[in-house]
Design a protein around this motif. Structure first.
Motif, PDB file in Angstrom:
ATOM      1  N   TYR A 172       4.390  14.987 -30.319  1.00 23.76           N
ATOM      2  CA  TYR A 172       3.492  16.223 -29.353  1.00 23.76           C
ATOM      3  C   TYR A 172       2.100  16.160 -29.908  1.00 23.76           C
ATOM      4  O   TYR A 172       1.785  15.741 -31.044  1.00 23.76           O
ATOM      5  N   VAL A 173       1.288  16.691 -28.996  1.00 23.40           N
ATOM      6  CA  VAL A 173      -0.096  16.898 -29.471  1.00 23.40           C
ATOM      7  C   VAL A 173      -0.083  17.839 -30.427  1.00 23.40           C
ATOM      8  O   VAL A 173       0.426  19.213 -30.265  1.00 23.40           O
ATOM      9  N   GLY A 174      -0.570  17.609 -31.417  1.00 19.67           N
ATOM     10  CA  GLY A 174      -1.025  18.747 -32.623  1.00 19.67           C
ATOM     11  C   GLY A 174       0.084  19.141 -33.557  1.00 19.67           C
ATOM     12  O   GLY A 174       0.107  19.697 -34.398  1.00 19.67           O
ATOM     13  N   LEU A 175       1.341  18.459 -33.299  1.00 18.53           N
ATOM     14  CA  LEU A 175       2.282  18.568 -34.201  1.00 18.53           C
ATOM     15  C   LEU A 175       2.464  17.328 -35.326  1.00 18.53           C
ATOM     16  O   LEU A 175       2.677  16.217 -34.999  1.00 18.53           O
ATOM     17  N   GLY A 176       2.005  17.257 -36.465  1.00 12.91           N
ATOM     18  CA  GLY A 176       2.071  16.224 -37.382  1.00 12.91           C
ATOM     19  C   GLY A 176       0.167  15.951 -37.540  1.00 12.91           C
ATOM     20  O   GLY A 176      -0.137  16.094 -38.431  1.00 12.91           O
ATOM     21  N   ALA A 177      -0.466  15.390 -36.532  1.00 15.12           N
ATOM     22  CA  ALA A 177      -1.752  15.287 -36.409  1.00 15.12           C
ATOM     23  C   ALA A 177      -2.445  16.342 -36.805  1.00 15.12           C
ATOM     24  O   ALA A 177      -2.282  17.675 -36.295  1.00 15.12           O
ATOM     25  N   THR A 178      -3.366  16.345 -37.718  1.00 18.15           N
ATOM     26  CA  THR A 178      -3.944  17.562 -38.440  1.00 18.15           C
ATOM     27  C   THR A 178      -5.145  17.800 -37.853  1.00 18.15           C
ATOM     28  O   THR A 178      -5.714  18.917 -38.636  1.00 18.15           O
ATOM     29  N   ASP A 179      -5.694  17.425 -36.808  1.00 15.45           N
ATOM     30  CA  ASP A 179      -6.908  17.929 -36.246  1.00 15.45           C
ATOM     31  C   ASP A 179      -7.005  19.060 -35.366  1.00 15.45           C
ATOM     32  O   ASP A 179      -8.024  19.647 -34.965  1.00 15.45           O
ATOM     33  N   ARG A 180      -5.712  19.544 -34.896  1.00 20.14           N
ATOM     34  CA  ARG A 180      -5.646  20.576 -34.077  1.00 20.14           C
ATOM     35  C   ARG A 180      -4.249  21.264 -34.225  1.00 20.14           C
ATOM     36  O   ARG A 180      -3.262  20.817 -34.466  1.00 20.14           O
ATOM     37  N   LEU A 181      -4.149  22.327 -33.507  1.00 23.38           N
ATOM     38  CA  LEU A 181      -2.724  23.149 -33.465  1.00 23.38           C
ATOM     39  C   LEU A 181      -1.735  22.618 -32.379  1.00 23.38           C
ATOM     40  O   LEU A 181      -2.308  22.252 -31.301  1.00 23.38           O
ATOM     41  N   HIS A 182      -0.878  22.682 -32.477  1.00 20.70           N
ATOM     42  CA  HIS A 182       0.464  22.021 -31.649  1.00 20.70           C
ATOM     43  C   HIS A 182       0.547  22.992 -30.411  1.00 20.70           C
ATOM     44  O   HIS A 182       0.421  24.384 -30.538  1.00 20.70           O
ATOM     45  N   THR A 183       0.155  22.377 -29.273  1.00 18.14           N
ATOM     46  CA  THR A 183       0.378  23.084 -28.094  1.00 18.14           C
ATOM     47  C   THR A 183       1.688  23.304 -27.490  1.00 18.14           C
ATOM     48  O   THR A 183       2.208  22.785 -26.590  1.00 18.14           O
ATOM     49  N   TYR A 184       2.336  24.321 -28.080  1.00 17.88           N
ATOM     50  CA  TYR A 184       3.713  24.447 -27.898  1.00 17.88           C
ATOM     51  C   TYR A 184       3.877  24.785 -26.447  1.00 17.88           C
ATOM     52  O   TYR A 184       3.397  25.552 -25.925  1.00 17.88           O
ATOM     53  N   VAL A 185       4.944  23.939 -25.814  1.00 15.25           N
ATOM     54  CA  VAL A 185       5.285  23.962 -24.485  1.00 15.25           C
ATOM     55  C   VAL A 185       4.353  23.886 -23.584  1.00 15.25           C
ATOM     56  O   VAL A 185       4.388  24.606 -22.215  1.00 15.25           O
ATOM     57  N   ASN A 186       3.287  23.339 -23.684  1.00 14.51           N
ATOM     58  CA  ASN A 186       2.269  23.111 -22.729  1.00 14.51           C
ATOM     59  C   ASN A 186       2.757  21.762 -22.007  1.00 14.51           C
ATOM     60  O   ASN A 186       2.832  20.708 -22.556  1.00 14.51           O
ATOM     61  N   ARG A 187       3.250  22.005 -20.462  1.00 11.87           N
ATOM     62  CA  ARG A 187       3.613  20.885 -20.075  1.00 11.87           C
ATOM     63  C   ARG A 187       2.957  19.567 -19.841  1.00 11.87           C
ATOM     64  O   ARG A 187       3.401  18.564 -19.658  1.00 11.87           O
ATOM     65  N   VAL A 188       1.661  19.740 -19.665  1.00 12.43           N
ATOM     66  CA  VAL A 188       0.697  18.694 -19.458  1.00 12.43           C
ATOM     67  C   VAL A 188       0.625  17.745 -20.708  1.00 12.43           C
ATOM     68  O   VAL A 188       0.723  16.396 -20.682  1.00 12.43           O
ATOM     69  N   ASP A 189       0.025  18.481 -21.586  1.00 13.47           N
ATOM     70  CA  ASP A 189       0.114  17.987 -23.198  1.00 13.47           C
ATOM     71  C   ASP A 189       1.417  17.148 -23.607  1.00 13.47           C
ATOM     72  O   ASP A 189       1.279  16.040 -23.892  1.00 13.47           O
ATOM     73  N   GLU A 190       2.625  17.876 -23.316  1.00 13.77           N
ATOM     74  CA  GLU A 190       3.735  17.333 -23.531  1.00 13.77           C
ATOM     75  C   GLU A 190       4.000  16.091 -22.769  1.00 13.77           C
ATOM     76  O   GLU A 190       4.644  15.128 -23.214  1.00 13.77           O
ATOM     77  N   ALA A 191       3.746  16.366 -21.365  1.00 10.49           N
ATOM     78  CA  ALA A 191       4.293  15.153 -20.554  1.00 10.49           C
ATOM     79  C   ALA A 191       3.326  14.028 -20.856  1.00 10.49           C
ATOM     80  O   ALA A 191       4.041  12.760 -21.082  1.00 10.49           O
ATOM     81  N   HIS A 192       2.072  13.936 -21.188  1.00 12.74           N
ATOM     82  CA  HIS A 192       1.396  13.028 -21.311  1.00 12.74           C
ATOM     83  C   HIS A 192       1.625  12.254 -22.844  1.00 12.74           C
ATOM     84  O   HIS A 192       1.750  11.134 -22.945  1.00 12.74           O
ATOM     85  N   ALA A 193       1.992  13.135 -23.898  1.00 10.00           N
ATOM     86  CA  ALA A 193       2.571  12.735 -25.188  1.00 10.00           C
ATOM     87  C   ALA A 193       3.799  11.870 -24.881  1.00 10.00           C
ATOM     88  O   ALA A 193       3.984  10.609 -25.383  1.00 10.00           O
ATOM     89  N   VAL A 194       4.733  12.136 -24.005  1.00 12.91           N
ATOM     90  CA  VAL A 194       5.932  11.517 -23.860  1.00 12.91           C
ATOM     91  C   VAL A 194       5.687  10.252 -23.156  1.00 12.91           C
ATOM     92  O   VAL A 194       6.080   9.179 -23.313  1.00 12.91           O
TER      93      VAL A 194
END
Length: 441
Positions: A172-194
């Motif tokens: 997901y966006v921001g979990l692992g990658a160190t440049d930002r905070l994980h956008t937990y349950v953000n449907r668009v960020d998560e859908a795009h990452a998938v």
């Protein structure tokens, strides 16, 4: 047993059942790496200043050692893993680096057609970078006195690999990658990452997936919301990623209802992860948060931003958001009374679009953490839009604990979920159950 002791016992039991050793805190290096709760995040997870233009393009990759692996006559079991970083696009339309892992299975695909690909969207891991699912494949247990993370998604991943499907896991966006905070349950960020994970898999060296490979999505809880959102956004965001089937287990489709279910539960810390992610996505909400959160609430959000699930269970289990607010109102009450917050959560609602391909929605009838009613409503909403929906109410006894009511269906339905998805990947048609849905729990 007191609540905190119960949570600790449950956590220790989980560690014991996995039979794994703890990961000690990594030592700091001269390169001043990112350290989250005593765990040094590998430099691989630091995104470069510039990213490729194409969504799904690989940024970098390297071999990933699987902690649970055996030697086999045809190669390592269950397969050979590659750590990846790929380019995606966030809610604001900006480029973002996402990490994950691709696993090429040793098992032969016995179904029709080319070896298929399944993108696994993990359930809730936390918000600290050390909680990333790809790190969980290498270190299934992180336990160093400062943080505790369990890579519980490894079970579903290994079941899919045993079926002969290639697997791509997104962090997901921001979990692992160190440049930002994980956008937990953000449907668009998560859908795009998938969806971009599916694209990226084809570029991994040694991957056997081809343009003819059928693609499936698999996720439970946070992952169920991510796969559900991906199925909805596929036609507009990734029309090149044709979906043969999507499993969405216990999807948090209506965050207003989920907020009520989580508040005061063992996983109350997820409220902080949600709010942290929302404030990163829409900084205009920050003044509202500042006005309503007291010192304890602000400290909790900062503390939770580096926590994994195990940490949150032990530190914030059974917490009530009324203790975090200036007026003693719950976050649910504040959301209901604040138009900007209501509008933001409305943009996160899943079920407003027809999903691509057949979908299987599973929900525990006793689940009061990610409430059963709102998950069932997702199936109803999709049926009304003419989607091909398989609906599975998982009937288990209410065991009082919201966490166990939520976790039970994950395990009891997992085999059936994998079988349903692999049938779709083998080209077998799904049978829509929309006609009988009004008669079912």
């Amino acid at each position: 047993m007191p609540p905190r002791s119960y949570l600790l016992a449950a956590a220790v039991t989980a560690v014991s059942c996995l039979g794994l050793t703890a990961l000690p805190a990594a030592a700091a290096t001269d390169a001043a790496p990112v350290v989250s709760r005593g765990v040094t995040i590998p430099a691989f997870y630091d995104p470069p200043a510039e990213l490729p233009a194409a969504n799904g393009a690989l940024v970098r990759s390297e071999p990933l050692p699987l902690a649970l692996s055996l030697s086999g006559t045809d190669g390592p079991l269950p397969g050979r893993a590659t750590r990846v970083m790929y380019k995606s696009t966030d809610t604001g339309g900006l480029p973002v680096a996402v990490t994950g892992a691709y696993i090429e299975p040793t098992a032969r695909w016995k179904g029709a057609g080319a070896r298929p690909l399944v993108v696994v969207a993990p359930g809730t891991m936390g918000q600290g970078d050390q909680c990333a699912a790809s790190l969980g494949l290498e270190h299934p247990i992180i336990l160093n006195g400062q943080t505790m993370s369990v890579g519980y998604e490894d079970l579903s991943i290994y079941r899919l690999l045993a079926a002969g499907t290639a697997v791509m896991v997104t962090d997901y966006v921001g979990l692992g990658a160190t440049d930002r905070l994980h956008t937990y349950v953000n449907r668009v960020d998560e859908a795009h990452a998938v969806l971009d994970a599916a694209r990226a898999a084809h570029a991994v060296e040694g991957a056997s997936v081809t343009p003819d490979s059928r693609i499936g999505l698999y996720g439970y809880s946070q992952g169920g919301g991510a796969t559900a959102a991906a199925a909805e956004l596929q036609p507009s965001y990734a029309p090149d990623v044709a979906l043969a089937g999507t499993y969405a287990g216990a999807p948090p489709a209506d965050l207003t209802e989920v907020t009520k279910g989580i508040d005061g539960s063992e996983l109350a810390g997820a409220l902080g992860w949600s709010l942290n992610g929302f404030l990163q996505t829409d900084p205009a909400l920050r003044p509202i948060a500042e006005a309503h959160l007291n010192a304890a609430g602000k400290a909790a959000l900062a503390d939770l931003s580096t926590m994994c699930v195990g940490d949150a269970l032990l530190s914030y289990g059974y917490a009530r958001s009324t203790k975090w607010t200036t007026d003693g109102k719950s976050l649910g009450d504040i959301i209901a009374a604040t138009p900007a917050l209501r509008d933001f959560l409305a943009t996160q609602r899943i079920g407003t679009l027809k999903p691509a391909g057949p979908v299987r929605v599973a929900t525990g009838t006793s689940d009061n953490l990610v409430p059963h009613g709102q998950a069932r409503q997702l199936a109803v909403d999709w049926c009304r839009k003419g989607a091909d929906v398989t609906y599975k109410p998982v009937v288990l006894p209410n065991v009082i604990s919201p966490l166990l009511n939520h976790f039970g269906p994950l395990l009891s339905d997992q085999g059936a979920a994998v079988s349903w998805l692999t049938d779709r990947l083998a080209g077998e048609p799904a049978q829509s159950e929309c006609a009988t849905l009004p008669l079912r729990l």
